[in-house]
Design a protein around this motif. Structure first.
Motif, PDB file in Angstrom:
ATOM      1  N   GLY A   1      36.117  38.935  23.465  1.00  0.00           N
ATOM      2  CA  GLY A   1      35.492  39.093  24.979  1.00  0.00           C
ATOM      3  C   GLY A   1      36.084  40.186  25.373  1.00  0.00           C
ATOM      4  N   ALA A   2      35.889  41.088  26.293  1.00  0.00           N
ATOM      5  CA  ALA A   2      36.274  42.244  26.937  1.00  0.00           C
ATOM      6  C   ALA A   2      37.260  42.117  27.938  1.00  0.00           C
ATOM      7  CB  ALA A   2      35.230  42.781  27.610  1.00  0.00           C
ATOM      8  N   PRO A   3      38.498  41.525  28.004  1.00  0.00           N
ATOM      9  CA  PRO A   3      39.287  41.136  29.714  1.00  0.00           C
ATOM     10  C   PRO A   3      39.774  42.152  29.824  1.00  0.00           C
ATOM     11  CG  PRO A   3      40.501  41.242  26.590  1.00  0.00           C
ATOM     12  CD  PRO A   3      38.921  41.694  26.532  1.00  0.00           C
ATOM     13  N   ASN A   4      40.179  43.526  29.642  1.00  0.00           N
ATOM     14  CA  ASN A   4      40.502  45.170  30.135  1.00  0.00           C
ATOM     15  C   ASN A   4      39.430  45.458  31.173  1.00  0.00           C
ATOM     16  OD1 ASN A   4      43.025  44.211  28.841  1.00  0.00           O
ATOM     17  ND2 ASN A   4      42.066  45.911  27.596  1.00  0.00           N
ATOM     18  N   ASP A   5      39.925  45.977  31.985  1.00  0.00           N
ATOM     19  CA  ASP A   5      39.381  46.610  33.499  1.00  0.00           C
ATOM     20  C   ASP A   5      38.436  47.670  33.242  1.00  0.00           C
ATOM     21  OD1 ASP A   5      38.782  44.630  36.169  1.00  0.00           O
ATOM     22  OD2 ASP A   5      40.997  43.914  35.793  1.00  0.00           O
ATOM     23  N   ARG A   6      37.543  48.029  33.410  1.00  0.00           N
ATOM     24  CA  ARG A   6      37.130  49.905  33.136  1.00  0.00           C
ATOM     25  C   ARG A   6      37.645  50.547  34.176  1.00  0.00           C
ATOM     26  NH1 ARG A   6      30.618  49.957  32.641  1.00  0.00           N
ATOM     27  NH2 ARG A   6      30.848  48.465  30.800  1.00  0.00           N
ATOM     28  N   GLN A   7      38.517  51.600  34.111  1.00  0.00           N
ATOM     29  CA  GLN A   7      39.134  52.251  35.298  1.00  0.00           C
ATOM     30  C   GLN A   7      37.530  53.373  35.778  1.00  0.00           C
ATOM     31  OE1 GLN A   7      42.378  51.956  36.431  1.00  0.00           O
ATOM     32  NE2 GLN A   7      42.061  49.978  34.838  1.00  0.00           N
ATOM     33  N   LEU A   8      38.134  53.866  37.315  1.00  0.00           N
ATOM     34  CA  LEU A   8      36.835  54.422  37.694  1.00  0.00           C
ATOM     35  C   LEU A   8      37.419  56.047  36.928  1.00  0.00           C
ATOM     36  CD1 LEU A   8      36.592  53.387  40.752  1.00  0.00           C
ATOM     37  CD2 LEU A   8      34.653  53.594  39.890  1.00  0.00           C
ATOM     38  N   GLY A   9      38.698  56.476  37.007  1.00  0.00           N
ATOM     39  CA  GLY A   9      39.691  57.735  36.131  1.00  0.00           C
ATOM     40  C   GLY A   9      39.736  58.312  37.649  1.00  0.00           C
ATOM     41  N   LEU A  10      39.918  57.169  38.902  1.00  0.00           N
ATOM     42  CA  LEU A  10      39.579  58.408  39.973  1.00  0.00           C
ATOM     43  C   LEU A  10      40.921  58.410  41.060  1.00  0.00           C
ATOM     44  CD1 LEU A  10      36.876  56.763  42.464  1.00  0.00           C
ATOM     45  CD2 LEU A  10      36.682  58.888  41.263  1.00  0.00           C
ATOM     46  N   GLU A  11      41.188  59.669  41.830  1.00  0.00           N
ATOM     47  CA  GLU A  11      42.719  60.404  42.006  1.00  0.00           C
ATOM     48  C   GLU A  11      43.150  58.821  42.779  1.00  0.00           C
ATOM     49  OE1 GLU A  11      43.179  64.106  43.436  1.00  0.00           O
ATOM     50  OE2 GLU A  11      44.275  63.338  44.987  1.00  0.00           O
ATOM     51  N   GLY A  12      44.617  58.750  42.676  1.00  0.00           N
ATOM     52  CA  GLY A  12      44.738  56.735  44.230  1.00  0.00           C
ATOM     53  C   GLY A  12      45.060  56.309  43.575  1.00  0.00           C
ATOM     54  N   GLU A  13      43.966  55.985  42.647  1.00  0.00           N
ATOM     55  CA  GLU A  13      43.583  54.492  41.361  1.00  0.00           C
ATOM     56  C   GLU A  13      45.077  53.327  41.479  1.00  0.00           C
ATOM     57  OE1 GLU A  13      40.827  54.780  38.372  1.00  0.00           O
ATOM     58  OE2 GLU A  13      40.433  52.888  38.428  1.00  0.00           O
ATOM     59  N   ASP A  14      46.565  54.040  40.967  1.00  0.00           N
ATOM     60  CA  ASP A  14      47.606  54.101  40.602  1.00  0.00           C
ATOM     61  C   ASP A  14      47.611  53.369  42.508  1.00  0.00           C
ATOM     62  OD1 ASP A  14      48.071  56.252  41.233  1.00  0.00           O
ATOM     63  OD2 ASP A  14      49.505  56.508  39.939  1.00  0.00           O
ATOM     64  N   LEU A  15      47.255  53.359  43.258  1.00  0.00           N
ATOM     65  CA  LEU A  15      47.872  52.527  44.781  1.00  0.00           C
ATOM     66  C   LEU A  15      48.469  50.971  44.566  1.00  0.00           C
ATOM     67  CD1 LEU A  15      46.308  54.972  47.292  1.00  0.00           C
ATOM     68  CD2 LEU A  15      48.570  55.693  47.287  1.00  0.00           C
ATOM     69  N   ASP A  16      49.039  50.992  45.260  1.00  0.00           N
ATOM     70  CA  ASP A  16      49.388  49.287  45.407  1.00  0.00           C
ATOM     71  C   ASP A  16      48.054  48.618  45.869  1.00  0.00           C
ATOM     72  OD1 ASP A  16      52.081  49.577  44.313  1.00  0.00           O
ATOM     73  OD2 ASP A  16      52.989  49.326  46.122  1.00  0.00           O
TER      74      ASP A  16
ATOM     75  N   MET B   1      25.010  50.824  50.583  1.00  0.00           N
ATOM     76  CA  MET B   1      24.496  50.886  49.341  1.00  0.00           C
ATOM     77  C   MET B   1      24.720  53.078  49.563  1.00  0.00           C
ATOM     78  SD  MET B   1      22.295  48.063  48.622  1.00  0.00           S
ATOM     79  CE  MET B   1      22.251  46.983  49.372  1.00  0.00           C
ATOM     80  N   PHE B   2      23.630  53.071  47.457  1.00  0.00           N
ATOM     81  CA  PHE B   2      24.322  54.889  47.413  1.00  0.00           C
ATOM     82  C   PHE B   2      25.093  55.259  48.068  1.00  0.00           C
ATOM     83  CE2 PHE B   2      19.782  53.135  48.959  1.00  0.00           C
ATOM     84  CZ  PHE B   2      19.276  53.209  47.803  1.00  0.00           C
ATOM     85  N   ALA B   3      26.598  54.609  47.512  1.00  0.00           N
ATOM     86  CA  ALA B   3      27.883  54.858  47.805  1.00  0.00           C
ATOM     87  C   ALA B   3      28.919  54.992  46.679  1.00  0.00           C
ATOM     88  CB  ALA B   3      27.894  54.013  49.370  1.00  0.00           C
ATOM     89  N   SER B   4      29.119  56.247  46.267  1.00  0.00           N
ATOM     90  CA  SER B   4      30.096  55.896  45.449  1.00  0.00           C
ATOM     91  C   SER B   4      31.448  56.191  46.080  1.00  0.00           C
ATOM     92  CB  SER B   4      29.386  57.256  44.521  1.00  0.00           C
ATOM     93  OG  SER B   4      29.662  57.162  43.128  1.00  0.00           O
ATOM     94  N   PRO B   5      32.352  56.113  45.685  1.00  0.00           N
ATOM     95  CA  PRO B   5      34.148  56.219  45.492  1.00  0.00           C
ATOM     96  C   PRO B   5      34.022  57.591  44.673  1.00  0.00           C
ATOM     97  CG  PRO B   5      33.509  54.832  43.728  1.00  0.00           C
ATOM     98  CD  PRO B   5      32.453  54.550  44.241  1.00  0.00           C
ATOM     99  N   VAL B   6      34.641  57.918  45.401  1.00  0.00           N
ATOM    100  CA  VAL B   6      35.277  59.666  45.093  1.00  0.00           C
ATOM    101  C   VAL B   6      36.836  59.385  44.845  1.00  0.00           C
ATOM    102  CG1 VAL B   6      33.203  60.711  45.326  1.00  0.00           C
ATOM    103  CG2 VAL B   6      35.539  60.856  46.940  1.00  0.00           C
TER     104      VAL B   6
END
Ligand SMILES: Cc1cc2nc3c(=O)[nH]c(=O)nc-3n(C[C@H](O)[C@H](O)[C@H](O)COP(=O)(O)OP(=O)(O)OC[C@H]3O[C@@H](n4cnc5c(N)ncnc54)[C@H](O)[C@@H]3O)c2cc1C
Ligand SMILES: NC(=O)c1ccc[n+]([C@@H]2O[C@H](COP(=O)([O-])OP(=O)(O)OC[C@H]3O[C@@H](n4cnc5c(N)ncnc54)[C@H](OP(=O)(O)O)[C@@H]3O)[C@@H](O)[C@H]2O)c1
Length: 438
Positions: free
Chosen positions: A99-114, A266-271
């Motif tokens: 399978g594919a058990p690990n989350d893909r990351q966005l690679g964005l600043e702040g992604e490791d916040l609680d 929609m038409f909204a991408s996290p940065v």
């Protein structure tokens, strides 16, 4: 006798075992390994707890598992408890169905916040995966942002919105149920980087979102292209768009009657994610769709967020000695062939797309390819040690193997522990599973 090792007991693993059984009957011995003491992969840990009828597919896998020449070897992590080189010594063919058990990351600043979680973590939490049972998400504040517009995002939004009555008959685990029912969520924003005509959510599941007791879906009618363009869509997508249009037509007073609003942005991408320790907002860029792709417009804004769940896909876990395609996040393979005698199926082969049934042709196809490789002499002569040799090694290593019969004891104990109306109360840690199996 030929010996096959299948690594992973999810749909891909069991469809492959079924195909091998049909192809070679008593001439083959199949061992289905899983790192957990319980079988069925995402049927148990992914499929939503309020979708019990879908989980019923495991009865088909059980039929295969109960064949004399197929056995479940649970609680054995391949790559850790036994190496791939060792397995290849013992079995004619080794098939990865991990399978594919690990989350893909966005690679964005702040992604490791609680309070930012991937869907593997969050879904694993409410479905009682031992790795995520202690996640403890904070649902005590009002605004959840769900990133992605696929069926997993839809599952997550629905589970966050349901009432106690709506959870009747579901096997959501006790720790999650308590937390979900005590939540203070008032708004869920589903962020999609493309528009209604590119949505990955399927019609039946979207229909459920429109029928929730305490939540109301809101779509902006300005997000749609001209209605005439709907006719050009393939039928499934057209039905999904019809649901979205009906959400866009919900009058304000009907939204006001529900405690939770599920807003499609929609038409909204996290940065980037904003906050000190805990997430407080998501900075988003407005997009437009060009040639099917989301393209940033430069316009940005902030969406408040007390919790974020990213539902943007998954990656396979690499295993030492198995060639890996880093870019695609799955094993490197050519139509399921990795190396002579080494194969992959399901999400480990194709990446994280497709429903349960999509894995069936995969299993049948790989068995045909293995048959070709046997005929072509690629897999060498008979005579590998197979099951018996594995058992000797497992004894020597003191591996605490869980058999299918052991699993049935776990299943029975879970059914006995079920709250009224629920099919089971799952064990959420490996020790309790093993204890129940003995
Ligand atoms: C949240 C979610 C909900 C879904 N809901 C639906 C739905 O309602 N309907 C639908 O049709 N499809 C649904 N799907 C899709 C469906 O679950 C997948 O298509 C399917 O599970 C993929 O099967 P698989 O066998 O490739 O992987 P999995 O089901 O993930 O099985 C992989 C197995 O391999 C084991 N494993 C991994 N690594 C090792 C190792 N090193 N050693 C031993 N064992 C290992 C794992 O423990 C697991 O049991 C959903 C998917 C997700 C993520
Ligand atoms: N009930 C069911 O049948 C059911 C339930 C759950 C899952 N499943 C199946 O399981 C598979 C996996 O589901 P899924 O929801 O994880 O995947 P999915 O259908 O591929 O959806 C992923 C979503 O994440 C978005 N995304 C990906 N990368 C992004 C990024 N960097 N930034 C912003 N958005 C991003 C995608 O947008 P783009 O489209 O723009 O790339 C898409 O909206 C699917 O085949 C699904 O149908 C089925």
């Amino acid at each position: 006798m030929r010996h096959i090792a299948i690594i992973g007991s999810g749909p891909a693993g069991y469809y492959t075992a079924e195909a091998a059984q049909k192809q070679w009957g008593d001439e083959v011995s199949v061992d289905v390994f899983d790192l957990l003491p319980v079988p069925y992969g995402l049927i148990r840990f992914g499929v939503a707890p309020d979708h019990q009828s879908i989980k019923g597919v495991s009865r088909r896998y059980e039929k295969t598992a109960l064949n004399e020449n197929v056995r479940f070897v649970g609680n054995v992590a391949v790559g850790k408890d036994i190496t791939v080189a060792e397995l290849r010594e013992l079995y004619d063919a080794v098939i990865f169905a991990t399978g594919a058990p690990n989350d893909r990351q966005l690679g964005l600043e702040g992604e490791d916040l609680d309070n930012i979680f991937g869907s593997a973590e969050f879904v694993g939490w409410y479905n009682g995966h031992p790795k995520f049972a202690d996640l403890d998400p904070d649902l005590s504040k009002g605004h959840v942002v769900v990133i992605g517009m696929g069926n997993v995002a839809l599952d997550v939004a629905r589970i966050l919105s349901k009432t106690e009555t709506e959870f009747e008959g579901a096997d959501v685990v006790a720790h999650a149920l308590e937390s979900l029912l005590g939540s203070k969520i008032e708004k869920i924003t589903i962020l999609g980087r493309r528009g209604p005509h590119q949505i990955m959510m399927t019609p039946k599941e979207l229909g459920e979102l429109g029928a929730l007791e305490r939540a109301s879906p809101r779509v902006d009618k300005d997000d749609f292209p001209d209605e005439a363009e709907d006719a050009l869509l393939e039928p499934g997508l057209r039905k999904s768009v019809t649901h979205l249009r009906s959400f866009a037509a919900i009058p304000e007073d009907m939204h006001a009657e529900k405690a939770i609003e599920i807003e499609f942005d929609m038409f909204a991408s996290p940065v980037r994610f904003l906050g000190d320790e805990k997430v407080e907002a998501v900075k988003v860029e407005r997009t437009k769709v060009e040639a099917g792709r989301a393209v940033g417009t430069g316009e940005t804004y902030e969406v408040p967020a007390s919790m974020v769940i990213t539902c943007i896909g998954y990656r396979t876990s690499p295993i030492p000695d198995v060639p890996f395609d880093e870019r695609a996040g799955r094993f490197a393979n050519d139509g399921g062939r990795i190396l002579p005698g080494m194969y992959c199926v399901g999400w480990a082969r194709r990446g994280p797309t497709g429903t349960i049934g999509t894995n069936r042709p995969d299993g049948y196809d790989i068995v045909e390819k293995i048959a070709e490789d046997l005929d072509g002499g690629v897999l060498g002569r008979k005579g590998k040690g197979g099951r018996e040799a594995f058992d000797a090694l497992a004894n020597q290593r003191k591996l605490d193997i869980v058999t299918f019969r052991d699993w049935k004891k776990i299943e029975e104990a879970e059914e006995e522990a079920a709250r009224a109306g629920a099919p089971r109360e799952k064990f959420v840690d490996i020790e309790s599973m093993i204890k129940a199996s003995r």
